[in-house]
Scaffold this motif. Sequence first.
Motif, PDB file in Angstrom:
ATOM      1  N   SER A 264       0.818  -1.214   0.000  1.00 10.74           N
ATOM      2  CA  SER A 264       0.000   0.000   0.000  1.00 10.74           C
ATOM      3  C   SER A 264       0.852   1.263   0.000  1.00 10.74           C
ATOM      4  O   SER A 264       0.341   2.361  -0.193  1.00 10.74           O
ATOM      5  N   VAL A 265       2.162   1.132   0.222  1.00 10.48           N
ATOM      6  CA  VAL A 265       3.080   2.270   0.199  1.00 10.48           C
ATOM      7  C   VAL A 265       3.604   2.428  -1.230  1.00 10.48           C
ATOM      8  O   VAL A 265       4.170   1.490  -1.797  1.00 10.48           O
ATOM      9  N   ILE A 266       3.401   3.599  -1.812  1.00 14.13           N
ATOM     10  CA  ILE A 266       3.643   3.779  -3.249  1.00 14.13           C
ATOM     11  C   ILE A 266       5.039   3.337  -3.708  1.00 14.13           C
ATOM     12  O   ILE A 266       5.156   2.624  -4.701  1.00 14.13           O
ATOM     13  N   PRO A 267       6.140   3.711  -3.031  1.00 12.45           N
ATOM     14  CA  PRO A 267       7.442   3.260  -3.538  1.00 12.45           C
ATOM     15  C   PRO A 267       7.612   1.743  -3.511  1.00 12.45           C
ATOM     16  O   PRO A 267       8.430   1.201  -4.248  1.00 12.45           O
ATOM     17  N   SER A 268       6.836   1.047  -2.683  1.00  8.00           N
ATOM     18  CA  SER A 268       6.946  -0.409  -2.589  1.00  8.00           C
ATOM     19  C   SER A 268       6.027  -1.136  -3.550  1.00  8.00           C
ATOM     20  O   SER A 268       6.304  -2.280  -3.935  1.00  8.00           O
ATOM     21  N   SER A 269       4.916  -0.521  -3.931  1.00  8.47           N
ATOM     22  CA  SER A 269       3.872  -1.238  -4.665  1.00  8.47           C
ATOM     23  C   SER A 269       4.343  -1.857  -5.986  1.00  8.47           C
ATOM     24  O   SER A 269       3.887  -2.948  -6.328  1.00  8.47           O
ATOM     25  N   PRO A 270       5.270  -1.238  -6.757  1.00  7.99           N
ATOM     26  CA  PRO A 270       5.689  -1.895  -8.004  1.00  7.99           C
ATOM     27  C   PRO A 270       6.357  -3.249  -7.783  1.00  7.99           C
ATOM     28  O   PRO A 270       6.382  -4.075  -8.690  1.00  7.99           O
ATOM     29  N   LEU A 271       6.902  -3.506  -6.573  1.00 12.59           N
ATOM     30  CA  LEU A 271       7.610  -4.757  -6.329  1.00 12.59           C
ATOM     31  C   LEU A 271       6.688  -5.888  -5.893  1.00 12.59           C
ATOM     32  O   LEU A 271       7.150  -6.979  -5.574  1.00 12.59           O
ATOM     33  N   TYR A 272       5.377  -5.642  -5.876  1.00 13.37           N
ATOM     34  CA  TYR A 272       4.408  -6.694  -5.600  1.00 13.37           C
ATOM     35  C   TYR A 272       3.537  -6.957  -6.828  1.00 13.37           C
ATOM     36  O   TYR A 272       2.422  -7.432  -6.694  1.00 13.37           O
ATOM     37  N   THR A 273       4.043  -6.653  -7.999  1.00  7.75           N
ATOM     38  CA  THR A 273       3.229  -6.727  -9.204  1.00  7.75           C
ATOM     39  C   THR A 273       3.639  -7.889 -10.095  1.00  7.75           C
ATOM     40  O   THR A 273       4.754  -8.428 -10.008  1.00  7.75           O
ATOM     41  N   ASP A 274       2.742  -8.244 -10.984  1.00  8.39           N
ATOM     42  CA  ASP A 274       3.009  -9.255 -11.997  1.00  8.39           C
ATOM     43  C   ASP A 274       4.241  -8.874 -12.819  1.00  8.39           C
ATOM     44  O   ASP A 274       5.071  -9.732 -13.144  1.00  8.39           O
TER      45      ASP A 274
END
Length: 453
Positions: A400-410
């Motif tokens: 839910s933290v924007i700088p982290s969110s890309p690393l939980y993506t497909d």
Amino acid sequence: MSKTPLGFKTTLVLAFLVGLTSLVYEVIATKTLFFFFVEDTHSVGLVLAVFLLGLAVGTIVFRALHAKVSPLTLVFVSQLLAGAYALLEFANFGYLPVILDGLERSMPNTWTFVVLKMMVCAVHVGIPAVLMGVVFPLVLARGADESGESAVGISWVYVLDLVGSALGALLAGVFALPLLGIRTTVYITAALNFSIAGWASGARRSWPGVGASALALSASIYLLATGWGPDRAPSQADRPSWFDADSWVFFDVLDRRTSPHGLITVGRHPELGKIMYVNYRVLCVENKNDSEYEMGALVGYVFEERDRQSGTASMNRVLSVGLGCGYTLLALAGSPSLGPIDVVEINPAVIEMATKHFAESTEDVFTSEKVNIVEDEGFHHLRLSHETYDAVVVDIENPSVIPSSPLYTDEFFETAGAHLSKEGLIAVWAYAGSVEYYKVLMNTMSRHFSHVV
């Protein structure tokens, strides 16, 4: 303008729908650009600037065409192009890293690259704004002509356009993107564009236009039907963690730094020792680091067992995303089977605070010959890297933290898999969430890795 009149009520509906679809696309554009900008304010600033400039360019295009083309023709063409562009661009934005990473490799850290990157992304987000800019002065003019009182008509058109825009932003950001994903949201919005184009063609009795709109609408419905997944309930809120009661209190403040990604504070708790906070969230704790250390130790254990079974000693290259206080790194560096270790940390203040305040409790692992600390965003670093890793360890804040969110993506898991060796592994700090959250994470990772626990 008078060749094909638009009624006042029709004008209001059109203003509402065009505003709605345009802002859905702008939110999608912002979301996709978060993958490709290390600094998220760059993507927000670029989208806003391009959106406003696109409106201006669209207005200029309208001025050039309005005397030659009927209003309904402008509506038909603009909506057909908007939907087609969305299907081609926003539903297939994966080409962007290929272009952007290629540019960066050829001209790293130069203003030329920054300008070119902005231009590529401006094309990505600007076309819907231009097409909205074509229609907006049209509906304003029709509102002034048809209402009987120009000021009142313009104000009503403006209100309906803004309400539609606000609703589009809310629907995309709060409902559609989190629950349906990017592609499904694009397919639905494009279908609405094609429906508007079909109405405009029917109103002007242009049967080829109706046919083109119907064909495009059928294509978007087909994509929607074949790509539609089962309905998912919203994820439950994360359960309260042991530090929530203390997370608004810094206790004895030892140090504080502003940073591009929040205020970093190091405080001392009477029992827990030193704590590092990002804004008011606890990042890591000196005397409560079992889970971080265990994550690194488990990765080391896997490779140590392989060496024991094979009877050979090996050194396996590791990428660790997220530094924190350094406890995961301490466990990784302590394994005889792991090294060298590249640690990627997005926040320079975290690197400074960790090396300054947590060196003693981490055995000063930051200076180990095994360790190479890089200041970068993890997804960005991996996309540009030519390295093959035996292990990728993702030890960051929750998605839910924007700088982290890309690393939980497909997209990230696909890239990580491409950089793993044949027998490599990826370890992800999953966080305590709902069953739905774990199912989504499990299913996403299973798309790219053959064995997921």
